[in-house]
Scaffold this active site. Structure first.
Site, PDB file in Angstrom:
ATOM      1  N   LYS A 320       0.340  19.700  -9.150  1.00  8.13           N
ATOM      2  CA  LYS A 320       0.417  21.087  -9.697  1.00  8.13           C
ATOM      3  C   LYS A 320       1.904  20.645  -9.664  1.00  8.13           C
ATOM      4  O   LYS A 320       3.272  20.537  -8.446  1.00  8.13           O
ATOM      5  CB  LYS A 320       0.058  21.756  -8.640  1.00  8.13           C
ATOM      6  CG  LYS A 320       0.829  23.497  -8.645  1.00  8.13           C
ATOM      7  CD  LYS A 320       0.526  24.559  -7.522  1.00  8.13           C
ATOM      8  CE  LYS A 320       0.936  25.791  -7.778  1.00  8.13           C
ATOM      9  NZ  LYS A 320       0.974  26.352  -6.299  1.00  8.13           N
ATOM     10  N   GLU A 324       6.078  27.396  -9.200  1.00  7.08           N
ATOM     11  CA  GLU A 324       5.974  27.884  -7.500  1.00  7.08           C
ATOM     12  C   GLU A 324       6.529  27.142  -6.509  1.00  7.08           C
ATOM     13  O   GLU A 324       6.439  27.076  -5.405  1.00  7.08           O
ATOM     14  CB  GLU A 324       4.311  28.479  -7.547  1.00  7.08           C
ATOM     15  CG  GLU A 324       3.572  29.500  -8.168  1.00  7.08           C
ATOM     16  CD  GLU A 324       2.490  30.203  -7.978  1.00  7.08           C
ATOM     17  OE1 GLU A 324       1.721  29.243  -7.100  1.00  7.08           O
ATOM     18  OE2 GLU A 324       1.951  31.105  -8.144  1.00  7.08           O
ATOM     19  N   ARG A 373       5.580  35.861 -18.313  1.00  8.37           N
ATOM     20  CA  ARG A 373       5.367  34.507 -17.697  1.00  8.37           C
ATOM     21  C   ARG A 373       3.610  34.303 -17.728  1.00  8.37           C
ATOM     22  O   ARG A 373       3.270  33.279 -18.499  1.00  8.37           O
ATOM     23  CB  ARG A 373       4.781  35.303 -16.129  1.00  8.37           C
ATOM     24  CG  ARG A 373       3.259  34.115 -15.596  1.00  8.37           C
ATOM     25  CD  ARG A 373       3.699  35.253 -14.306  1.00  8.37           C
ATOM     26  NE  ARG A 373       2.613  34.572 -13.260  1.00  8.37           N
ATOM     27  CZ  ARG A 373       2.361  34.494 -11.991  1.00  8.37           C
ATOM     28  NH1 ARG A 373       2.732  35.131 -11.339  1.00  8.37           N
ATOM     29  NH2 ARG A 373       1.067  33.944 -12.065  1.00  8.37           N
ATOM     30  N   ASP A 402      -3.819  34.395 -13.394  1.00  9.38           N
ATOM     31  CA  ASP A 402      -3.756  34.387 -12.813  1.00  9.38           C
ATOM     32  C   ASP A 402      -5.371  34.421 -12.524  1.00  9.38           C
ATOM     33  O   ASP A 402      -4.986  35.586 -11.379  1.00  9.38           O
ATOM     34  CB  ASP A 402      -2.933  34.334 -12.116  1.00  9.38           C
ATOM     35  CG  ASP A 402      -2.900  33.229 -10.504  1.00  9.38           C
ATOM     36  OD1 ASP A 402      -4.162  32.443 -10.311  1.00  9.38           O
ATOM     37  OD2 ASP A 402      -2.360  33.274  -9.361  1.00  9.38           O
ATOM     38  N   GLU A 424      -9.834  25.387 -15.936  1.00  8.18           N
ATOM     39  CA  GLU A 424     -10.038  26.183 -14.718  1.00  8.18           C
ATOM     40  C   GLU A 424      -9.742  26.839 -13.684  1.00  8.18           C
ATOM     41  O   GLU A 424      -9.629  27.758 -14.874  1.00  8.18           O
ATOM     42  CB  GLU A 424      -7.931  25.339 -13.849  1.00  8.18           C
ATOM     43  CG  GLU A 424      -8.137  25.781 -12.453  1.00  8.18           C
ATOM     44  CD  GLU A 424      -7.120  25.433 -11.467  1.00  8.18           C
ATOM     45  OE1 GLU A 424      -6.080  24.185 -12.043  1.00  8.18           O
ATOM     46  OE2 GLU A 424      -6.446  26.364 -11.216  1.00  8.18           O
ATOM     47  N   GLU A 430     -10.226  35.289  -4.909  1.00  8.15           N
ATOM     48  CA  GLU A 430      -9.150  35.665  -4.573  1.00  8.15           C
ATOM     49  C   GLU A 430      -9.110  36.926  -5.046  1.00  8.15           C
ATOM     50  O   GLU A 430      -8.192  37.794  -4.282  1.00  8.15           O
ATOM     51  CB  GLU A 430      -7.528  34.697  -5.627  1.00  8.15           C
ATOM     52  CG  GLU A 430      -6.308  35.239  -4.884  1.00  8.15           C
ATOM     53  CD  GLU A 430      -4.872  33.910  -5.339  1.00  8.15           C
ATOM     54  OE1 GLU A 430      -5.801  33.495  -5.761  1.00  8.15           O
ATOM     55  OE2 GLU A 430      -4.149  34.336  -5.491  1.00  8.15           O
TER      56      GLU A 430
HETATM   57  O1  GCW Z   1      -3.361  32.029  -7.582  1.00 10.17           O
HETATM   58  C1  GCW Z   1      -2.017  31.448  -7.619  1.00 10.17           C
HETATM   59  C2  GCW Z   1      -2.384  31.144  -5.989  1.00 10.17           C
HETATM   60  C3  GCW Z   1      -1.512  30.436  -4.998  1.00 10.17           C
HETATM   61  C4  GCW Z   1      -2.958  29.124  -5.988  1.00 10.17           C
HETATM   62  C5  GCW Z   1      -2.162  29.380  -7.567  1.00 10.17           C
HETATM   63  C6  GCW Z   1      -2.129  27.568  -8.256  1.00 10.17           C
HETATM   64  C7  GCW Z   1      -2.560  27.188  -4.963  1.00 10.17           C
HETATM   65  O2  GCW Z   1      -2.092  32.327  -5.309  1.00 10.17           O
HETATM   66  O3  GCW Z   1      -2.461  30.624  -3.876  1.00 10.17           O
HETATM   67  O4  GCW Z   1      -1.878  27.863  -5.211  1.00 10.17           O
HETATM   68  O5  GCW Z   1      -1.807  30.030  -8.089  1.00 10.17           O
HETATM   69  O6  GCW Z   1      -2.865  28.224  -8.589  1.00 10.17           O
HETATM   70  O7  GCW Z   1      -1.561  26.984  -7.691  1.00 10.17           O
END
Ligand code: GCW
Length: 737
Positions: A320, A324, A373, A402, A424, A430
């Site tokens: 990654k 973020e 985004r 996401d 993925e 979540e």
């Molecule tokens: O879904 C978001 C999550 C993060 C996560 C990120 C990612 C691991 O809130 O917790 O970090 O995506 O997929 O990198």
């Protein structure tokens, strides 16, 4: 048993009494009164007497070609499974040097002499590849046997599990004939597990990896983890969080990872690690992390050599980067391909791969200049198609935002014909109610895998894209694990089904999610229609229910800040505009929804022309994606003539009603499910019902406030005021990592 009874609460005792009354004791149904869920779908409870009799004559022993660790695992599983199904001791099923009448014969490559239908088996093996298998009842020199044949050891293990699955489902032993192989070579779990044993977005206890005690103390759970994964065909696991720490590449953690790899290896699972881009810099072993600096490349090559000395079949790195706040090659003015290729060259001599994530979105240069985004991953990666080394795969989340309850498939699928792609999925929930809500993800996975990208103006589902149908670049599939230290692995019984469904669809993306639910329910509870039918029905309506009470009609990302628990559509004050729910729903007097057409962000243009055309017009956009692509007035007419406002409110109400229906269905299975799991699921459903109501009430209160409209006729007003909902905080919600 006695100890359990002494402490059993009254409800459990009552349910136990009911089992006895209904005469279920001894059928395998009541036997499960103590079921703590640890055995997952590999329960192997005794079959009904008639099926047991049919199986018994076909289980006189197990003949194996040799005793490699994987063959050993296969025959051990067969013994365990058959002993359980037959209600016998494992040592009642001997290992044999030679096939005999009624034996199970594992055969790799060389078929046994005197095999009745050797030609047919050989034809099957010719198509079975490395991981596939052939299973059939046949004869060797006239003696009846069950043949499990494969080209490799791992094929034998997969074939053994597949045969046991059929037996658990109640198939007649002499009717079972299987020929199967996986569609994708890489079927991988991603653990977001930290080195301190917390789990980012984990709702099932701590990490199963006891990093502190490794490498010298090996929890037997690692073996059961491997068995469960191998039973589905999952063949890789990334041990640590993609928000990675540099220390994971220190010698002591490599030794810990190697100890896990040793346990998983016989089950065909390779270990991968998530790596932090700036590792050499942070370990103070280089002066920069610039991918084009030769000293940096040399450091990674040495590190790869070091890892492969301990883990000869190490899978590779998951990364990654520039996402973020994580460091990455862009910090040095390089692009994702520069970064991925540098790592790929370090791994190539060892046949390792780099899995580079496409989950990227950057903060806007100016606060009033927010770009969409949803469009950013495509904008960054599409130009790099064909620029990655051969051993790089780009891992793309199923949707462009996401892991929302529903997203259209990510536009990168179909848009990168010269790059192998990994899917993925997020198996941990979540954004779907954690381990509290019963939400079966099979339909979500299926919906994405079957999404027709229309790449090249022809039918091209996402599944075919992953399989390399476009240009021969074969990818894979990854699932963010929902596994932890809780006794039942996933925090709730029904979350086991999401692990199961991920694995089964990773093996065969064309499987039908309802059929997968049936398999899971029969193995997890009992192969009895009185259980399977209602359970599958609950499962199949559960995902749509969650979409309805959370984010109907294409709404997305309106969950609570940080933890993502519960509704918070009002949030508008976070550090970045594109973290705020108001950015995603854009509700105001004039309407609601994110305009991703040409009049808005035009993200819709990232899809193939046919798809883009369909999504660009509200009239041809499927209603479930309406507010994903369009900003529409509240009085917009839905196909059935209702206004958008009325339809939205109705969806919220329907979601809550669906949870009530699921609760009623669960009551129907009470006599057939052990008291312990029954009670746990019932409590979770009751909590889901409360939280669904909360979602519905808070969202209706908020959107009504934004719209300034009265509630549609007959709709119940929210229980509390908008302010009451806004005031709720959850500082200790799980999963922060
Ligand atoms: O879904 C978001 C999550 C993060 C996560 C990120 C990612 C691991 O809130 O917790 O970090 O995506 O997929 O990198």
């Amino acid at each position: 048993m006695e100890r359990f009874l002494r402490h059993a609460p009254a409800r459990l005792m009552a349910a136990l009494a009911l089992h006895v009354l209904l005469g279920l004791a001894g059928t395998g149904l009541a036997h499960a009164a103590l079921d703590d869920g640890y055995d997952l779908w590999l329960r192997y409870r005794p079959l009904p007497a008639s099926q047991r009799a049919a199986l018994r004559s076909g289980v006189t022993g197990i003949a194996t070609p040799d005793d490699t660790p994987t063959v050993h695992a296969a025959s051990a599983e067969l013994k365990r499974g058959l002993a359980g199904l037959l209600g016998r001791a494992e040592n009642a099923i001997p290992s044999l040097a030679q096939p005999r009448a009624g034996s199970i014969v594992l055969s790799r490559a060389e078929l046994p002499a005197g095999l009745l239908d050797a030609d047919a088996v050989r034809r099957g093996l010719a198509t079975a590849g490395n991981d596939g298998f052939v299973v059939r009842r046949t004869r060797i020199k006239g003696d009846p046997v069950t043949l499990i044949a494969a080209n490799t050891d791992i094929g034998l293990l997969y074939g053994s599990f597949a045969w046991l699955r059929q037996l658990q489902l109640g198939a007649a032993p002499d009717q079972i004939a299987l020929l199967d192989k996986p569609a994708l070579p890489l079927r991988v779990l991603n653990h977001w597990d930290n080195l301190d044993r917390t789990v980012e977005r984990g709702y099932a206890g701590e990490s199963i990896w006891n990093w502190w005690e490794l490498p010298n103390i090996i929890d037997p759970r690692y073996t059961d983890y491997a068995r469960a994964n191998a039973s589905l065909g999952i063949n890789g696991t990334v041990l640590n969080n993609v928000n990675a720490k540099a220390e994971v590449l220190s010698p002591s953690f490599i030794a810990k990872a190697a100890a896990i790899a040793n346990v998983l290896r016989p089950y065909g699972m390779r270990v991968f690690l998530s790596v932090r881009w700036s590792t050499p810099l942070e370990l103070k072993e280089t002066k920069t992390a610039d991918p084009l600096d030769p000293l940096v490349a040399a450091w990674w090559a040495r590190k790869a050599d070091e890892i492969y000395r301990s883990i000869p079949d190490f899978g590779g790195f998951l990364v990654k980067a520039n996402s973020e706040g994580q460091p990455g090659p862009q910090d040095y003015g390089r692009n994702h391909a520069d970064g991925a290729n540098m790592l790929a060259r370090a791994l190539a001599p060892h046949q390792g791969v780099v899995i580079w994530r496409a989950f990227v979105y950057s903060p806007p240069a100016h606060p009033d200049q927010v770009s969409d985004r949803a469009a950013q991953a495509y904008d960054q990666f599409k130009p790099l198609d064909g620029k990655f080394d051969k051993n790089v795969l780009v891992q793309v989340k199923n949707g462009a935002i996401d892991f929302q309850p529903r997203e259209p498939a990510h536009p990168l699928f179909g848009a990168m014909p010269d790059t192998p792609l990994m899917m993925e999925f997020q198996v941990t929930k979540e954004y779907l109610g954690f381990a509290t809500h019963l939400v079966y993800l099979g339909p979500l996975f299926q919906e994405t895998l079957r999404f027709d990208t229309r790449a090249g103006n022809q039918s091209m589902t996402v599944a075919r894209v992953l399989e390399g149908a476009q240009d021969g670049h074969v990818g894979g599939i990854a699932g963010v694990a929902n596994i932890g230290s809780s006794r039942n692995w996933t925090g709730s019984t029904f979350d086991q089904a999401n692990w199961y469904a991920f694995g089964r669809l990773a093996w065969n993306p064309d499987l039908d999610s309802r059929a997968v639910a049936r398999e899971w329910a029969a193995q997890t509870f009992a192969p009895d229609a009185r259980v399977v039918d209602p359970v599958v029905d609950m499962m199949m309506r559960s995902r749509e229910a969650a979409v309805d009470y959370m984010t109907p009609l294409g709404l997305h990302h309106i969950m609570g800040t940080g933890h993502h628990h519960g509704p918070a559509p009002w949030v508008d004050d976070l550090g970045r505009a594109d973290w705020n729910p108001v950015y995603y729903h854009r509700a105001g007097k004039d309407g609601i929804g994110f305009d991703r057409t040409a009049t808005g962000s035009n993200a819709v243009a990232q899809y193939a022309p046919e798809v883009a055309r369909r999504f660009a017009d509200p009239a041809t956009t499927p209603p479930e994606f309406l507010l994903w692509f369009h900003h529409l007035p509240w009085d917009y007419r839905m196909p059935d003539g209702r206004t958008l406002w009325t339809d939205l409110v109705n969806h919220y109400d329907h979601g809550v009603a669906e949870v009530e229906a699921m609760q009623a269905e669960w009551q129907r299975v009470r006599p057939f499910v052990d008291a312990r799991r029954f009670d746990d699921v019932a409590q979770r459903l009751a909590q889901q019902r409360r939280e669904a109501q909360w979602w519905r009430d808070a969202c209706i209160a908020y959107f009504q406030h934004r719209a300034g409209l009265p509630l549609p006729a007959g709709v119940r007003p929210p229980a509390q005021s908008l302010d009451d909902y806004r005031k709720l905080t959850f500082p200790f919600a799980p999963g922060h990592g």
